[in-house]
Design an enzyme around this catalytic site. Sequence first.
Site, PDB file in Angstrom:
ATOM      1  N   HIS A  16       0.849  -1.195   0.000  1.00 26.87           N
ATOM      2  CA  HIS A  16       0.000   0.000   0.000  1.00 26.87           C
ATOM      3  C   HIS A  16       0.885   1.245   0.000  1.00 26.87           C
ATOM      4  O   HIS A  16       1.936   1.271   0.647  1.00 26.87           O
ATOM      5  CB  HIS A  16      -0.918   0.000   1.232  1.00 26.87           C
ATOM      6  CG  HIS A  16      -1.988   1.031   1.133  1.00 26.87           C
ATOM      7  ND1 HIS A  16      -1.744   2.359   1.387  1.00 26.87           N
ATOM      8  CD2 HIS A  16      -3.290   0.936   0.759  1.00 26.87           C
ATOM      9  CE1 HIS A  16      -2.862   3.052   1.183  1.00 26.87           C
ATOM     10  NE2 HIS A  16      -3.812   2.207   0.812  1.00 26.87           N
ATOM     11  N   GLU A  54      -3.868   2.190  -7.339  1.00 26.34           N
ATOM     12  CA  GLU A  54      -4.226   3.278  -6.420  1.00 26.34           C
ATOM     13  C   GLU A  54      -3.278   4.454  -6.647  1.00 26.34           C
ATOM     14  O   GLU A  54      -2.199   4.511  -6.039  1.00 26.34           O
ATOM     15  CB  GLU A  54      -4.097   2.807  -4.970  1.00 26.34           C
ATOM     16  CG  GLU A  54      -5.020   1.675  -4.609  1.00 26.34           C
ATOM     17  CD  GLU A  54      -5.377   1.704  -3.119  1.00 26.34           C
ATOM     18  OE1 GLU A  54      -6.572   1.798  -2.817  1.00 26.34           O
ATOM     19  OE2 GLU A  54      -4.467   1.667  -2.281  1.00 26.34           O
TER      20      GLU A  54
HETATM   21  P1  PGA Z   1      -9.419   6.085   0.191  1.00 23.47           P
HETATM   22  O1  PGA Z   1      -8.283   5.002   0.415  1.00 23.47           O
HETATM   23  O2  PGA Z   1     -10.628   5.370  -0.356  1.00 23.47           O
HETATM   24  O3  PGA Z   1      -9.650   6.681   1.533  1.00 23.47           O
HETATM   25  O4  PGA Z   1      -8.880   7.081  -0.777  1.00 23.47           O
HETATM   26  C1  PGA Z   1      -8.094   3.931  -0.459  1.00 23.47           C
HETATM   27  C2  PGA Z   1      -6.888   3.151  -0.027  1.00 23.47           C
HETATM   28  O5  PGA Z   1      -5.930   3.751   0.463  1.00 23.47           O
HETATM   29  O6  PGA Z   1      -6.865   1.925  -0.134  1.00 23.47           O
END
Ligand code: PGA
Length: 276
Positions: free
Chosen positions: A101, A173
């Site tokens: 992540h 992401e």
């Molecule tokens: P968010 O986070 O939906 O708060 O932007 C997503 C993530 O970090 O997995």
Amino acid sequence: MNKKEFVLAANWKMNPVTLKEAERMLDGVETGVARLGRQDCGTSLNVIVFPPAVYLGALEKRKTIPFGIQNIGWEWKGAYTGEISYPMAENVGCKYAIIGHSERRRMFGETDETVNLKLRSLLQGSLKPIVCIGETKEEKDEGLTAKVLKEQIRTAFEKVSVLALPKIMIAYEPVWAISGMEKSAKSEADSPDNVMSAAILIRKTLFEIYRSDVVSKVKILYGGSVNGKNVDGFIALDALDGLLIGGASLNVFEFLTVARKAYEGCQITLEKIIHQ
Ligand code: PGA
């Protein structure tokens, strides 16, 4: 009939502060998801909750939906203070693990190399990995998104067998789209068009590495400021198999709104497939 499985992963991050509150949130999610599941539409929505690791054992005893761990060490056991290994996570009932992540990369020194070690370690057991990748704002502004994503995938998947691919998910992401990353600015989700291009690029990169149709089995998720208002655009994307939700998963009502829309969206997609 082919079931289209859509993954909805709730990443609670370092929330909530008490087990009691975690239990309350889980109750709400379970009840809401169970209601959705009762309508038989031939689709399956796979809701996975990623609570803080300290709650896993307690929550596992009373869950009906699958759990995952937000981070994992790459060693099996030993003198690694603060780490949790995949057999430990399996032992308390986890089915999934998030690795790489961007918050862990940015704040806790994870690199593409450690992501690769974690991925290879996990694949020895039964946990299904969600490998997170994504470019920063600076990289995006410099037009480096494709290069960064390719590099992250190539390194993460080094020495990973083609046979393991059906177990693996990749979450795209973009770092700049994750809520709470930029303290001064309000983050916004990426556009569905960009996400679709990224998903296609991810699958193409996997194909360049493996040269096998098995790459179609890797699920591709999007994460970054998804909520009840903007979710429809992502659900409609054929190239996407699910969503990783952070902030919006902390509000049970909001999360269930996303879940309901995902469920209905899957029905529409399925109808499209049947009538084609
Ligand atoms: P968010 O986070 O939906 O708060 O932007 C997503 C993530 O970090 O997995």
